[in-house]
Design an enzyme around this catalytic site. Structure first.
Site, PDB file in Angstrom:
ATOM      1  N   CYS A 240     -41.355 -24.773  -3.467  1.00  0.00           N
ATOM      2  CA  CYS A 240     -40.075 -25.492  -3.492  1.00  0.00           C
ATOM      3  C   CYS A 240     -38.956 -24.545  -3.893  1.00  0.00           C
ATOM      4  O   CYS A 240     -37.883 -24.509  -3.273  1.00  0.00           O
ATOM      5  CB  CYS A 240     -40.099 -26.617  -4.522  1.00  0.00           C
TER       6      CYS A 240
ATOM      7  N   ASP B  51       8.069 -34.294  16.618  1.00  0.00           N
ATOM      8  CA  ASP B  51       8.917 -33.104  16.648  1.00  0.00           C
ATOM      9  C   ASP B  51       8.111 -31.814  16.727  1.00  0.00           C
ATOM     10  O   ASP B  51       8.681 -30.733  16.758  1.00  0.00           O
ATOM     11  CB  ASP B  51       9.793 -33.038  15.387  1.00  0.00           C
TER      12      ASP B  51
ATOM     13  N   CYS C   8      -2.641   0.646  -6.159  1.00  0.00           N
ATOM     14  CA  CYS C   8      -1.299   0.748  -5.581  1.00  0.00           C
ATOM     15  C   CYS C   8      -1.341   0.382  -4.110  1.00  0.00           C
ATOM     16  O   CYS C   8      -2.405   0.101  -3.565  1.00  0.00           O
ATOM     17  CB  CYS C   8      -0.740   2.146  -5.756  1.00  0.00           C
TER      18      CYS C   8
ATOM     19  N   ASP D  48      16.396 -33.874  12.924  1.00  0.00           N
ATOM     20  CA  ASP D  48      15.923 -35.025  13.664  1.00  0.00           C
ATOM     21  C   ASP D  48      16.516 -36.243  12.961  1.00  0.00           C
ATOM     22  O   ASP D  48      16.742 -36.213  11.753  1.00  0.00           O
ATOM     23  CB  ASP D  48      14.391 -35.051  13.604  1.00  0.00           C
TER      24      ASP D  48
ATOM     25  N   ASP E 137      10.104 -34.881  11.148  1.00  0.00           N
ATOM     26  CA  ASP E 137       8.988 -35.424  10.380  1.00  0.00           C
ATOM     27  C   ASP E 137       7.644 -34.968  10.930  1.00  0.00           C
ATOM     28  O   ASP E 137       6.608 -35.376  10.467  1.00  0.00           O
ATOM     29  CB  ASP E 137       9.077 -36.952  10.266  1.00  0.00           C
TER      30      ASP E 137
ATOM     31  N   CYS F 158      -3.907   1.796  -1.761  1.00  0.00           N
ATOM     32  CA  CYS F 158      -5.260   1.217  -1.763  1.00  0.00           C
ATOM     33  C   CYS F 158      -5.315   0.064  -0.776  1.00  0.00           C
ATOM     34  O   CYS F 158      -6.262  -0.083   0.001  1.00  0.00           O
ATOM     35  CB  CYS F 158      -5.622   0.657  -3.133  1.00  0.00           C
TER      36      CYS F 158
ATOM     37  N   CYS G 150     -43.379 -27.006  -7.073  1.00  0.00           N
ATOM     38  CA  CYS G 150     -44.189 -25.792  -7.042  1.00  0.00           C
ATOM     39  C   CYS G 150     -43.326 -24.597  -6.650  1.00  0.00           C
ATOM     40  O   CYS G 150     -42.140 -24.752  -6.343  1.00  0.00           O
ATOM     41  CB  CYS G 150     -45.321 -25.933  -6.039  1.00  0.00           C
TER      42      CYS G 150
END
Lengths: 806, 40
Positions: A88, A705, A17, A502, A701, A20, A85
């Site tokens: 690695c 702006d 809830c 604009d 755009d 929490c 090996c």
């Protein structure tokens, strides 16, 4: 906020809830180095801003676990090649374990396999593969896994809760059956003798109480450990009281006639069953409210056919890297963002832009991942993969919006945080009043009233009210190409009363074309155009691009440019073949003291026609003018009318002169025009309106702006979501259509109304329920059913937003 | 997951019913007074 702040997301499970969520937030904020923590209950996700110099992701994860919740991680297996090996495998293991976001990495040398547990919101499979490759080995996602869909933990949760519900329903039904025998009005119903036996009831109620009810005990323990209380505490207290009191009565009845004892096993069992049912509905509904994201994710192609070492091979999307050449057949989805390197085709981009007409694309054109290649075979070069693709960015914005909190929610969080202790207090008082005053000495009766209060008061509905609406609302908006960046913007948008549009690219298509050329007598048109075109070629301004395109169409050759300078809001200054050129506005000519008196009349005529005239000077003398005109979007007029009908003040802003601006504005029905504004002046105009007490939305755009978008109460960027616009604005309108503005405002209004309904019902339900239960009009099992119903009704109300028609 | 819980629920219920059956047939507790009272 300092520069070094990092942001991360953790998927958290185990929250029940709003209390929490508040607790996790508080716990995280207490950690050194954590600047901000936000937990969304509905999405089960936390976003945290922290200083990486002070703390790290594992510390954050540990804190969440300390608080008693789980951090969800993903597990993947990779086939590793090139290991010889044990050294690695150790190296790979260490290398991976050092990566941020990886909880554990185990490498098995014999199987040549790495099993990695990681946080998918921090690190991707591609990142892991890259790391292994950087260490000098080869890595591939394990074959069968690459094809397998990622298991959805939410789906698993739904299945688990369904199973638990069926189990507890099977055991609770006989108890419910026995209970009907207690009521005088249902005494005619036959009840098998067996179910009246206290020990049979005990045997049936016990697994429900402790196996199914374990989650409530665990949740309550965790909450109490952290010195707080949540709904689990209420449920655990209420059901335990009923169960243990019945157990006591069962023992007390030994030796006497067991069947005559009134027991309350059914109260605890039926209560747990109903609460589980409520949680089940809730989990299902939550899953549905994140459908928008699933839809977006579903758009992605799963595999790609790439060309490597001269061979065609099909690989999973995770393995495509930037620079790969990808083959896309007709009818197939384009897997990632890229540019066409061979072939041409029509591309259906409707899923991202809403534009239903396919767009023709040819060599060197950009294509966006998840759009559909309609009719031609093309090869593309991948430019953006994984998290960087346009679709991934859109998904990220939508997810963040759904996960963010609207300011209205803070109130709900605060209320539910203090709710539980108060309720426990009221429940105790209820018990005492009943036990000592109403029915003196009747322990069972008083206990029953107390249980009803505990159960009815659970604030789950309150915690769910806002996030579910935000999720459903922003998800639905996303389906229409409206991306809200956060809950606060979704809340703010409905308060807007002024919209500034604009001009270029917003009201108009932003793709002007060259319409008129007037050189002075001292120039031949071709030579004049060659000079102008060469200079403008350097500029990225849309008007410049139109001029260059127009000139190129006439087959005129462009020359080399020695120097170039763009003067924002004025025009350009360039040197072409030793000649100094100025191309731009009246202001530019005035600035360089160039006489333009002869041309003013012609210029006025052009501007009255809505064209933008640009004056040209060569070596300090006026040389002529060119005119370009932008075309108005087909939908702009209707969209402006819609905004006006909504009672909004619509204003057009542009760097163009008054006449051009007014001509365009008149064509779309805008009365209020602010013209001749420099890019930085747009923000000032927004501020002016705000100073008048208006709530302003700026629509642009997004590139020039940007300052105005940031200053406005709501900045809306028009674009496909691939550019900077999405960063600068609060809302991205993927469709270029201005109708999206009205749609966004409409969606915001609907969502806020929905949130208010939810909050009202949740609060009314709790505040009405408690007194009714305290007075004794509500049996505990009825309180449980009502509680489950309230959560479900809040979620269902929010889901109505998914059906909203725009 | 759903199947597992359903089977577990049914099996447990049958065990309880069976257990009660075995108990009553073995010890035959006298439930007559209660049933008389209930059916009265």
């Amino acid at each position: 906020m300092s520069q070094s702040v990092k942001e991360t997301t953790l998927q958290i499970s185990g929250m029940t809830c709003a209390a929490c969520a508040v607790r996790i937030e508080k716990g995280l904020k207490k950690l050194d180095g954590v600047e901000e923590a936000n937990v969304n209950l509905a999405l089960e996700r936390s976003s945290i801003k922290f200083d990486p110099a002070v703390t790290n992701v594992s510390a954050l994860e540990n804190k969440v676990r300390d608080l008693g919740y789980e951090v969800v991680t993903e597990k993947s297996e990779f086939d590793i090649s090139g290991m010889t090996c044990a050294a690695c495998s150790t190296r790979v293991e260490k290398g991976l374990n050092k990566l941020e976001g990886i909880s554990s990495a185990n490498v098995n040398l014999a199987l040549e396999r790495a099993t990695v547990e990681y946080n998918p919101s921090i690190i991707s499979k591609t990142d892991i593969i890259k790391k292994v490759e950087a260490l000098g080995y080869g890595a591939h996602l394990k074959q069968d896994e690459s094809k397998q869909e990622a298991a959805d933990h939410r789906q698993q949760e739904v299945e688990r809760q369904t199973g638990k519900f069926i189990f507890s329903a099977i055991l609770s039904l006989p108890l419910l059956w026995a209970m009907v025998g207690h009521f005088s009005f249902t005494a005619f119903i036959y009840v098998p003798d067996m179910f009246m036996n206290p020990w049979v009831q005990f045997a049936l109620a016990t697994p429900v109480q402790f196996v199914i009810g374990k989650q409530f005990y665990v949740g309550a323990y965790k909450a109490l450990k952290n010195k707080s209380a949540n709904m689990d505490v209420l449920v655990a207290l209420g059901t335990s009281a009923a169960y243990f009191y019945s157990l006591y009565l069962s023992f007390a009845s030994i030796g006497g006639n067991a069947h005559t004892v009134e027991l309350y096993y059914e109260t605890s069992a039926v209560l747990i069953t109903l609460i589980i049912l409520g949680k089940l509905f809730e989990a299902r509904a939550k899953g549905r409210s994140s459908e928008a994201i699933k839809k977006l994710m579903g758009l992605q192609a799963k595999t790609a056919v790439i060309e490597r070492d001269g061979l065609e091979q099909e690989v999973s999307l995770d393995e495509v890297i930037v620079g790969d050449i990808i083959h896309v057949k007709p009818g197939e989805k384009i897997p990632v963002d890229g540019i066409i390197v061979e072939g041409q085709s029509a591309i259906d981009e409707s899923m991202l832009t809403g534009e239903s007409v396919p767009v023709d694309k040819k060599f060197d054109d950009e294509v966006i991942g998840s759009t559909i290649n309609k009719n031609g075979f093309i090869k593309i070069k991948a430019t953006k993969v994984g998290k960087d693709t346009a679709l991934a960015q859109i998904i990220k914005v939508v997810e963040e919006a759904q996960g963010s909190k609207a300011p209205i929610q803070r109130l709900a969080d605060q209320i539910s945080g203090i709710f539980v202790p108060i309720v426990v207090g009221i429940a105790l008082i209820t018990f005492l009043i009943w036990y000592f005053m109403v029915v003196p000495g009747d322990f069972a009766e008083a206990l029953e009233k107390m249980i009803a209060v505990l159960v009815i008061a659970c604030p789950c509905a309150l915690g769910l009210a806002t996030p579910t609406s935000i999720m459903a609302g922003s998800g639905r908006a996303a389906e229409f190409g409206i991306l809200f960046k956060g809950g606060e913007h979704l809340e703010m948008t409905h308060r807007i009363n002024s919209v500034i549009l604009d001009k270029t690219g917003t009201v108009t298509n932003g793709k002007p074309v060259l319409t008129d050329v007037f050189p002075t007598d001292s120039f031949v048109e071709a030579e004049f155009l060659s000079l102008v075109g060469s200079a403008e070629k350097q500029s990225e301004h849309p008007l410049a691009e139109a001029i260059v395109a127009g000139i190129k169409e006439q087959g005129i050759e462009l020359k080399d440019v020695q120097s170039f300078e763009a003067i924002p809001g004025f025009g350009i200054k360039a040197t072409v073949e030793g000649k100094d050129l100025l191309v731009g506005t009246r202001k530019l000519m005035n600035k360089y003291e160039i006489s333009i008196s002869d041309s003013l009349e012609k210029m006025d005529t052009l501007e009255r026609e809505g064209k933008t005239a640009m004056l040209v000077a060569v070596d300090g003398k006026f040389a002529g003018m060119v005119a370009v005109a932008d075309t108005i979007k087909e939908t702009s007029k209707a969209a402006v009318k819609r905004l006006k009908d909504m009672g909004l003040d619509v204003i057009m802003i542009t760097g163009d002169n008054q006449q051009t601006a007014k001509s365009i504005a008149a064509q779309v029905g805008i009365d209020h025009v602010i013209a001749e504004v420099l890019p930085e002046g747009k923000a000032d105009e927004v501020k002016k309106l705000q100073a008048e007490g208006k709530k302003v939305a700026m629509v642009g755009d997004g590139i020039n702006d940007a300052p105005a978008l940031a200053v406005a109460d709501i900045g809306m960027a028009i674009g496909t979501g691939t550019d900077v616009a999405m960063e600068a604005a609060d809302i991205t309108l993927i469709r270029g259509d201005l109708n999206s503005i009205a749609d966004a405002i409409f969606m915001s209004k609907k969502t806020i109304k929905n949130i208010k309904q939810n909050l009202f019902w949740a609060l009314a339900y709790n505040s009405l329920g408690i007194p009714i239960a305290a007075v004794g009009f509500l049996a505990p099992w009825l309180a449980g059913a009502a509680m489950a119903f309230s959560s479900v009704s809040v979620v269902l109300n929010a889901l109505r937003l998914q059906k909203v028609k725009l | 997951m759903i199947k597992k819980w359903t089977i577990a629920g049914i099996v447990y219920l049958l065990l309880v019913i069976g257990g009660y059956g075995i108990y009553t047939t073995t010890f035959q507790p006298d439930t007559t007074p209660y049933m008389e009272e209930k059916n009265h």
